[in-house]
Design a protein around this motif. Sequence first.
Motif, mmCIF file in Angstrom:
data_model
loop_
_atom_site.group_PDB
_atom_site.id
_atom_site.type_symbol
_atom_site.label_atom_id
_atom_site.label_comp_id
_atom_site.label_asym_id
_atom_site.label_seq_id
_atom_site.Cartn_x
_atom_site.Cartn_y
_atom_site.Cartn_z
ATOM 1 N N GLU A 1 1.148 -0.715 -0.293
ATOM 2 C CA GLU A 1 -0.251 -0.237 -0.055
ATOM 3 C C GLU A 1 0.745 1.006 -0.099
ATOM 4 O O GLU A 1 -0.103 1.898 -0.222
ATOM 5 N N GLY A 2 2.409 1.418 0.554
ATOM 6 C CA GLY A 2 2.651 2.496 -0.101
ATOM 7 C C GLY A 2 4.165 2.879 1.302
ATOM 8 O O GLY A 2 3.473 1.520 2.629
ATOM 9 N N SER A 3 4.225 4.204 1.537
ATOM 10 C CA SER A 3 5.110 4.178 3.270
ATOM 11 C C SER A 3 4.485 5.254 3.348
ATOM 12 O O SER A 3 4.579 4.882 4.519
ATOM 13 N N GLU A 4 3.776 5.874 3.626
ATOM 14 C CA GLU A 4 2.773 6.651 3.993
ATOM 15 C C GLU A 4 1.683 5.876 5.110
ATOM 16 O O GLU A 4 0.852 5.615 4.299
ATOM 17 N N PRO A 5 1.424 6.664 6.511
ATOM 18 C CA PRO A 5 -0.061 5.897 6.058
ATOM 19 C C PRO A 5 -1.042 6.249 5.761
ATOM 20 O O PRO A 5 -0.793 7.707 5.002
ATOM 21 N N GLN A 6 -1.845 5.116 5.759
ATOM 22 C CA GLN A 6 -3.418 5.105 4.702
ATOM 23 C C GLN A 6 -4.408 5.174 5.585
ATOM 24 O O GLN A 6 -4.607 4.092 7.049
ATOM 25 N N PRO A 7 -4.837 6.397 5.467
ATOM 26 C CA PRO A 7 -5.869 6.348 6.598
ATOM 27 C C PRO A 7 -7.512 5.913 5.992
ATOM 28 O O PRO A 7 -7.781 4.740 4.833
ATOM 29 N N GLY A 8 -8.149 5.647 7.196
ATOM 30 C CA GLY A 8 -9.651 4.707 7.082
ATOM 31 C C GLY A 8 -8.789 3.435 7.411
ATOM 32 O O GLY A 8 -9.658 2.484 7.226
ATOM 33 N N LYS A 9 -7.898 2.783 8.381
ATOM 34 C CA LYS A 9 -7.577 1.900 8.104
ATOM 35 C C LYS A 9 -8.159 1.587 9.926
ATOM 36 O O LYS A 9 -7.963 0.292 10.080
ATOM 37 N N TRP A 10 -7.823 2.209 11.030
ATOM 38 C CA TRP A 10 -8.184 1.788 12.780
ATOM 39 C C TRP A 10 -9.251 3.162 12.265
ATOM 40 O O TRP A 10 -9.778 4.743 11.316
ATOM 41 N N PRO A 11 -10.365 3.213 13.435
ATOM 42 C CA PRO A 11 -10.886 4.063 13.371
ATOM 43 C C PRO A 11 -11.214 5.358 13.909
ATOM 44 O O PRO A 11 -10.067 5.346 14.623
ATOM 45 N N GLU A 12 -11.713 6.564 13.430
ATOM 46 C CA GLU A 12 -10.657 7.830 13.915
ATOM 47 C C GLU A 12 -11.514 7.792 15.187
ATOM 48 O O GLU A 12 -12.099 7.194 15.961
ATOM 49 N N ALA A 13 -10.066 8.930 15.541
ATOM 50 C CA ALA A 13 -10.505 8.847 17.490
ATOM 51 C C ALA A 13 -11.317 10.074 17.572
ATOM 52 O O ALA A 13 -11.486 11.333 17.008
ATOM 53 N N THR A 14 -11.791 10.226 18.919
ATOM 54 C CA THR A 14 -13.154 11.553 19.696
ATOM 55 C C THR A 14 -11.619 12.182 20.523
ATOM 56 O O THR A 14 -11.456 11.082 20.914
ATOM 57 N N PRO A 15 -11.602 13.128 19.943
ATOM 58 C CA PRO A 15 -10.370 13.702 21.626
ATOM 59 C C PRO A 15 -11.053 14.274 22.496
ATOM 60 O O PRO A 15 -12.199 14.478 22.658
ATOM 61 N N THR A 16 -10.273 14.193 23.703
ATOM 62 C CA THR A 16 -10.190 13.858 24.789
ATOM 63 C C THR A 16 -10.702 15.405 25.270
ATOM 64 O O THR A 16 -10.000 16.468 25.465
ATOM 65 N N PRO A 17 -12.260 15.835 25.334
ATOM 66 C CA PRO A 17 -12.170 16.905 25.712
ATOM 67 C C PRO A 17 -11.084 17.624 27.081
ATOM 68 O O PRO A 17 -10.451 17.135 28.003
ATOM 69 N N TYR A 18 -10.668 18.981 26.666
ATOM 70 C CA TYR A 18 -9.580 19.426 27.862
ATOM 71 C C TYR A 18 -10.101 19.592 28.956
ATOM 72 O O TYR A 18 -9.225 19.255 30.072
ATOM 73 N N ALA A 19 -11.769 19.951 28.992
ATOM 74 C CA ALA A 19 -12.021 19.494 30.416
ATOM 75 C C ALA A 19 -11.686 17.925 30.991
ATOM 76 O O ALA A 19 -12.156 18.149 32.642
ATOM 77 N N ASP A 20 -11.802 17.499 30.543
ATOM 78 C CA ASP A 20 -12.004 15.717 31.130
ATOM 79 C C ASP A 20 -10.580 15.336 31.250
ATOM 80 O O ASP A 20 -10.212 14.216 31.286
ATOM 81 N N ARG A 21 -9.535 15.649 30.697
ATOM 82 C CA ARG A 21 -7.783 15.606 30.428
ATOM 83 C C ARG A 21 -6.981 15.748 32.080
ATOM 84 O O ARG A 21 -7.421 17.046 32.815
ATOM 85 N N ARG A 22 -6.649 15.062 32.579
ATOM 86 C CA ARG A 22 -5.162 14.572 34.326
ATOM 87 C C ARG A 22 -4.412 13.667 33.494
ATOM 88 O O ARG A 22 -4.617 12.995 32.503
ATOM 89 N N ILE A 23 -3.710 14.261 34.557
ATOM 90 C CA ILE A 23 -2.300 13.509 34.038
ATOM 91 C C ILE A 23 -1.875 13.006 35.597
ATOM 92 O O ILE A 23 -1.915 13.740 36.786
ATOM 93 N N TYR A 24 -1.716 11.876 35.912
ATOM 94 C CA TYR A 24 -2.368 11.104 36.624
ATOM 95 C C TYR A 24 -0.032 10.971 37.793
ATOM 96 O O TYR A 24 0.702 10.601 36.896
ATOM 97 N N PRO A 25 0.606 11.181 38.789
ATOM 98 C CA PRO A 25 1.548 10.909 39.294
ATOM 99 C C PRO A 25 1.944 9.532 39.174
ATOM 100 O O PRO A 25 1.042 8.497 39.075
#
Length: 192
Positions: free
Chosen positions: A156-180
Amino acid sequence: MRYTGINHLALATRDMDATIRFWRDLLRMRLVAGLGRPGYRHYFLEISENDMIAFFEWPDVAPIPEKDHGVPVKGPYAFDHVSIGVRDRDDLWEIRDRLEAAGFWVSEIIDHGFIFSVYSFDPNNIAIEFSCPVPGVDIRTTPVMGDTRPSATAREGSEPQPGKWPEATPTPYADRRIYPGEGRELVDVKDE
């Protein structure tokens, strides 16, 4: 996404001192961080401004059986060898000379057509390669497939192929947490 390199490869050793002597003192990589408590150590060595190699020290781990680089094996297996890039052939010769002088087995310099390489093993029998580019050859700017029977996906070639995986839904900024986690103590360490 923008990748910047390998932040760190995490490997295991039973003897952190021998590992540091090899990677820091023989190969000249700076020891840049160390985490530890009884029964646990995790140390980081700088390969380049973007890349590190790290080791966990586990008292009951044994060195892996020596296995030649790239030779197929059967059964569960996930890692063959790590290749560390160097600037040019002079660096390869310096590494080869240093390893040989220290009594480590080291290969001759091998011409792979697109890289020159030298092979060895660290004190944990981890298979390592050091590689530099062949002048005038850059497979990253012009990818090439030398496999006469490439897999269907590779065709299929060297470049990433779109449509091979489900599209990700970005995590909203208000829900982003970083744990120690492990390592926060490094920002509190003061030079003695």
